[in-house]
Design a protein around this motif. Structure first.
Motif: not given
Length: 185
Positions: A179-180, A182-185
């Protein structure tokens, strides 16, 4: 109350925790009966797994029947020798070869019959004692095997539950990392 992570307990259990960590975990155990029970169960399981060994079977007692038969045979030889010695010294000359040929078969038959019966009786008794000793030993081994099996099963269930919790935690961490990322991309 916030409980320490399982990862913190492992070094504590094996005496590898730092002094601060050890002190903090010991204080937590004094105030948390739930963690104290779980750690005690882990310590018992670890101790049982470390001490688990197969017991060596006891050797059955050796019977003394052959020794008794040997004593009787030796006594018969001594009595026969004394008889021959006394007969030679006090009696007139007798044809010993003829006398021996006449007496020896009946003496041998009597000794063989008596010794054979005693030996058969002693051998039967020894076999019965040995059979009972083996049965008793097998029963004791079976009881010990069952007790060891149940203790080992309980220990393995404890280890499995610990492993299951660790796998669940690892999956949660993977989900978080995914999840982290994917959220930073």
């Amino acid at each position: 109350m916030k409980h320490p992570e399982r990862d913190e307990w492992i070094p504590f259990l094996y005496g590898e925790a730092s002094a601060d960590t050890r002190r903090r975990l010991e204080e937590h155990l004094q105030n948390c009966p739930e963690c104290a029970r779980e750690i005690a169960a882990w310590q018992r399981a670890t101790a049982r797994l470390g001490n688990w060994q197969l017991k060596q079977p006891a050797k059955p007692a050796v019977t003394r029947a052959p020794a008794r038969l040997l004593k009787w045979a030796a006594a018969a030889v001594v009595v026969l020798g004394l008889g021959v010695a006394i007969g030679r010294s006090s009696a007139p000359r007798v044809d010993t070869q003829a006398l021996r040929a006449e007496i020896e078969p009946s003496v041998r038959a009597a000794i063989a019959s008596d010794l054979g019966k005693q030996f058969a009786t002693a051998l039967t008794a020894a076999r019965a004692e040995d059979r009972q000793a083996v049965i008793t030993l097998l029963q004791e081994m079976q009881r010990q095997h069952a007790a060891d099996y149940f203790a080992l099963r309980k220990d393995l269930e404890t280890v499995a539950s610990m492993s299951e919790e660790e796998i669940r935690r690892a999956q949660q961490n993977i989900y978080r990392l995914t999840a982290l990322s994917q959220s930073t991309q």
